[in-house]
Design a protein around this motif. Structure first.
Motif, PDB file in Angstrom:
ATOM      1  N   CYS A 107       0.802  -1.225   0.000  1.00 61.79           N
ATOM      2  CA  CYS A 107       0.000   0.000   0.000  1.00 61.79           C
ATOM      3  C   CYS A 107       0.835   1.274   0.000  1.00 61.79           C
ATOM      4  O   CYS A 107       0.385   2.313  -0.489  1.00 61.79           O
ATOM      5  CB  CYS A 107      -0.916   0.037   1.228  1.00 61.79           C
ATOM      6  SG  CYS A 107      -1.586  -1.573   1.704  1.00 61.79           S
TER       7      CYS A 107
ATOM      8  N   CYS B  53       1.531   3.868  -3.014  1.00 61.81           N
ATOM      9  CA  CYS B  53       0.498   4.836  -3.381  1.00 61.81           C
ATOM     10  C   CYS B  53       0.081   5.701  -2.192  1.00 61.81           C
ATOM     11  O   CYS B  53      -0.078   6.906  -2.324  1.00 61.81           O
ATOM     12  CB  CYS B  53      -0.740   4.112  -3.906  1.00 61.81           C
ATOM     13  SG  CYS B  53      -0.461   3.298  -5.488  1.00 61.81           S
ATOM     14  N   HIS B  54      -0.146   5.080  -1.048  1.00 57.04           N
ATOM     15  CA  HIS B  54      -0.753   5.816   0.070  1.00 57.04           C
ATOM     16  C   HIS B  54       0.266   6.568   0.916  1.00 57.04           C
ATOM     17  O   HIS B  54      -0.121   7.406   1.734  1.00 57.04           O
ATOM     18  CB  HIS B  54      -1.580   4.872   0.946  1.00 57.04           C
ATOM     19  CG  HIS B  54      -2.891   4.516   0.307  1.00 57.04           C
ATOM     20  ND1 HIS B  54      -3.970   5.365   0.274  1.00 57.04           N
ATOM     21  CD2 HIS B  54      -3.275   3.405  -0.376  1.00 57.04           C
ATOM     22  CE1 HIS B  54      -4.978   4.794  -0.374  1.00 57.04           C
ATOM     23  NE2 HIS B  54      -4.579   3.610  -0.785  1.00 57.04           N
TER      24      HIS B  54
HETATM   25  C1  HEC Z   1      -1.975   1.665  -7.146  1.00 54.54           C
HETATM   26  C2  HEC Z   1      -2.178   2.606  -6.060  1.00 54.54           C
HETATM   27  C3  HEC Z   1      -2.830   2.075  -4.786  1.00 54.54           C
HETATM   28  C4  HEC Z   1      -2.417   1.036  -4.002  1.00 54.54           C
HETATM   29  C5  HEC Z   1      -1.198   0.142  -4.201  1.00 54.54           C
HETATM   30  C6  HEC Z   1      -3.345   0.958  -2.898  1.00 54.54           C
HETATM   31  N1  HEC Z   1      -4.300   1.924  -3.004  1.00 54.54           N
HETATM   32 FE1  HEC Z   1      -5.787   2.333  -1.679  1.00 54.54          FE
HETATM   33  N2  HEC Z   1      -6.489   3.786  -2.883  1.00 54.54           N
HETATM   34  C7  HEC Z   1      -5.929   4.170  -4.076  1.00 54.54           C
HETATM   35  C8  HEC Z   1      -6.771   5.190  -4.699  1.00 54.54           C
HETATM   36  C9  HEC Z   1      -6.526   5.868  -6.044  1.00 54.54           C
HETATM   37  C10 HEC Z   1      -7.850   5.402  -3.802  1.00 54.54           C
HETATM   38  C11 HEC Z   1      -9.031   6.367  -3.980  1.00 54.54           C
HETATM   39  C12 HEC Z   1     -10.198   5.564  -4.546  1.00 54.54           C
HETATM   40  C13 HEC Z   1     -11.434   6.397  -4.671  1.00 54.54           C
HETATM   41  O1  HEC Z   1     -11.343   7.549  -5.103  1.00 54.54           O
HETATM   42  O2  HEC Z   1     -12.472   5.890  -4.320  1.00 54.54           O
HETATM   43  C14 HEC Z   1      -7.637   4.507  -2.676  1.00 54.54           C
HETATM   44  C15 HEC Z   1      -8.495   4.407  -1.599  1.00 54.54           C
HETATM   45  C16 HEC Z   1      -8.260   3.639  -0.483  1.00 54.54           C
HETATM   46  C17 HEC Z   1      -9.092   3.624   0.705  1.00 54.54           C
HETATM   47  C18 HEC Z   1     -10.356   4.439   0.933  1.00 54.54           C
HETATM   48  C19 HEC Z   1     -11.533   3.647   0.403  1.00 54.54           C
HETATM   49  C20 HEC Z   1     -12.856   4.320   0.615  1.00 54.54           C
HETATM   50  O3  HEC Z   1     -13.848   3.584   0.655  1.00 54.54           O
HETATM   51  O4  HEC Z   1     -12.915   5.543   0.743  1.00 54.54           O
HETATM   52  C21 HEC Z   1      -8.528   2.734   1.564  1.00 54.54           C
HETATM   53  C22 HEC Z   1      -9.032   2.392   2.969  1.00 54.54           C
HETATM   54  C23 HEC Z   1      -7.362   2.184   0.930  1.00 54.54           C
HETATM   55  N3  HEC Z   1      -7.226   2.750  -0.322  1.00 54.54           N
HETATM   56  C24 HEC Z   1      -6.541   1.244   1.485  1.00 54.54           C
HETATM   57  C25 HEC Z   1      -5.501   0.616   0.794  1.00 54.54           C
HETATM   58  C26 HEC Z   1      -4.751  -0.502   1.341  1.00 54.54           C
HETATM   59  C27 HEC Z   1      -4.945  -1.107   2.714  1.00 54.54           C
HETATM   60  C28 HEC Z   1      -3.843  -0.843   0.383  1.00 54.54           C
HETATM   61  C29 HEC Z   1      -2.826  -1.978   0.439  1.00 54.54           C
HETATM   62  C30 HEC Z   1      -3.363  -3.295   0.661  1.00 54.54           C
HETATM   63  C31 HEC Z   1      -4.028   0.058  -0.743  1.00 54.54           C
HETATM   64  N4  HEC Z   1      -5.051   0.916  -0.446  1.00 54.54           N
HETATM   65  C32 HEC Z   1      -3.261   0.035  -1.875  1.00 54.54           C
HETATM   66  C33 HEC Z   1      -4.771   3.687  -4.632  1.00 54.54           C
HETATM   67  C34 HEC Z   1      -4.031   2.630  -4.151  1.00 54.54           C
END
Ligand code: HEC
Length: 116
Positions: free
Chosen positions: A43, A46-47
């Motif tokens: 994660c 990106c985060h």
């Molecule tokens: C490739 C990039 C990327 C990766 C890797 C990634 N995310 Fe995300 N994540 C995003 C994006 C872009 C959003 C915004 C999505 C949206 O606008 O609804 C997001 C949104 C979220 C949200 C908010 C969801 C919501 O309902 O509002 C959570 C919690 C989250 N990610 C957790 C994780 C976790 C835990 C991991 C690892 C297991 C992870 N992300 C890996 C790109 C990524």
């Protein structure tokens, strides 16, 4: 006689509820070190290191700030679903192929430790 019986009943009740609550908290305790490892592996890119959405990779729509009220006001069940199923039409992929439900809960618990 009556009061002694009531007293015993009371002790039994308290002992039972203590036993139940310790069982409950054991089951509810999350493995934060596992959550941290998984977060860093899957994660962080990106985060970002503290969940601010400032990782190395940028996307449109943007990566969510995991410390924002927009995300934190959503119930845990919804956030677990977002991680498990991914978010349609965004870069947020589904992680259920990689992480069990238990592991996903650990990652969420870790995310919730980030300073707000
Ligand atoms: C490739 C990039 C990327 C990766 C890797 C990634 N995310 Fe995300 N994540 C995003 C994006 C872009 C959003 C915004 C999505 C949206 O606008 O609804 C997001 C949104 C979220 C949200 C908010 C969801 C919501 O309902 O509002 C959570 C919690 C989250 N990610 C957790 C994780 C976790 C835990 C991991 C690892 C297991 C992870 N992300 C890996 C790109 C990524």
């Amino acid at each position: 006689m009556m009061s002694l019986r009531r007293c015993v009943l009371c002790i039994v009740t308290v002992a039972c509820s203590l036993a139940m609550s310790s069982v409950g908290s054991d089951a509810g305790e999350r493995n934060l070190s596992r959550g941290k490892k998984l977060y860093e592996k899957y994660c962080l890119a990106c985060h970002g290191p503290l969940g601010r959405g400032d990782g190395a990779v940028r996307f449109a729509p943007p990566v969510a700030d995991l410390t924002s009220s927009e995300v934190l006001t959503k119930p845990d069940s919804r956030l677990l679903q977002s991680i498990h199923e991914g978010r349609p039409n965004t870069a947020m992929d589904t992680w259920k192929r990689v992480m069990s439900e238990e592991a996903t809960r650990d990652v969420l618990a870790y995310i919730l430790t980030f300073p707000r």
